[in-house]
Design a protein around this motif. Structure first.
Motif, mmCIF file in Angstrom:
data_model
loop_
_atom_site.group_PDB
_atom_site.id
_atom_site.type_symbol
_atom_site.label_atom_id
_atom_site.label_comp_id
_atom_site.label_asym_id
_atom_site.label_seq_id
_atom_site.Cartn_x
_atom_site.Cartn_y
_atom_site.Cartn_z
ATOM 1 N N LYS A 13 26.322 31.382 -8.574
ATOM 2 C CA LYS A 13 26.979 30.898 -7.357
ATOM 3 C C LYS A 13 26.798 31.915 -6.229
ATOM 4 O O LYS A 13 26.475 31.561 -5.103
ATOM 5 N N LYS A 14 26.971 33.190 -6.546
ATOM 6 C CA LYS A 14 26.826 34.247 -5.548
ATOM 7 C C LYS A 14 25.409 34.266 -4.977
ATOM 8 O O LYS A 14 25.227 34.365 -3.765
ATOM 9 N N ASP A 15 24.403 34.184 -5.838
ATOM 10 C CA ASP A 15 23.014 34.155 -5.370
ATOM 11 C C ASP A 15 22.781 32.974 -4.435
ATOM 12 O O ASP A 15 22.193 33.120 -3.362
ATOM 13 N N ASP A 21 24.709 33.535 -1.058
ATOM 14 C CA ASP A 21 24.105 34.622 -0.276
ATOM 15 C C ASP A 21 22.776 34.210 0.330
ATOM 16 O O ASP A 21 22.514 34.453 1.512
#
Length: 77
Positions: free
Chosen positions: A41-43, A46
Motif C-alpha cells: 500500500k505504501k509503495d 508513494d
C-alpha cells in the motif's frame, strides 16, 4: 519499452502508474488487486503521489478511498 527487461523493484515507479493508467470505476477493483499482489500500500501511494506519469484524478481518488487516506490529485481542478 520491453516489459521483459523490467525489474519489479527497480522499475516500480513505471509499473504501478502504467498498470492503473486505464482503470475505471468498473475495473478498479480487479486492477488494484493485481498491483497489490506485487506492491505494498505504501509503495502504491508513494508512487502515485509523486509520479510524472499521466494518472487521472479519478484513479487517485479511487486509490485514496480504498486506503482510507486523504484524497490527493495529480492535476488541479
Amino acid at each position: 519499452m520491453d516489459a521483459s527487461r523490467l525489474s519489479l523493484q527497480k522499475d516500480k515507479a513505471i509499473i504501478i502508474p502504467r498498470a492503473l493508467f486505464a482503470t475505471t470505476q468498473a475495473t478498479f477493483e480487479k486492477d488494484i488487486q493485481r498491483v497489490e499482489e506485487l506492491y505494498t500500500k505504501k509503495d502504491i501511494l508513494d508512487i502515485l503521489k509523486n509520479t510524472k506519469e499521466r494518472i487521472s484524478n479519478e484513479v487517485c481518488t479511487l486509490v485514496a478511498k480504498r486506503y482510507k487516506v486523504k484524497p490527493f490529485l495529480r492535476y488541479s481542478l
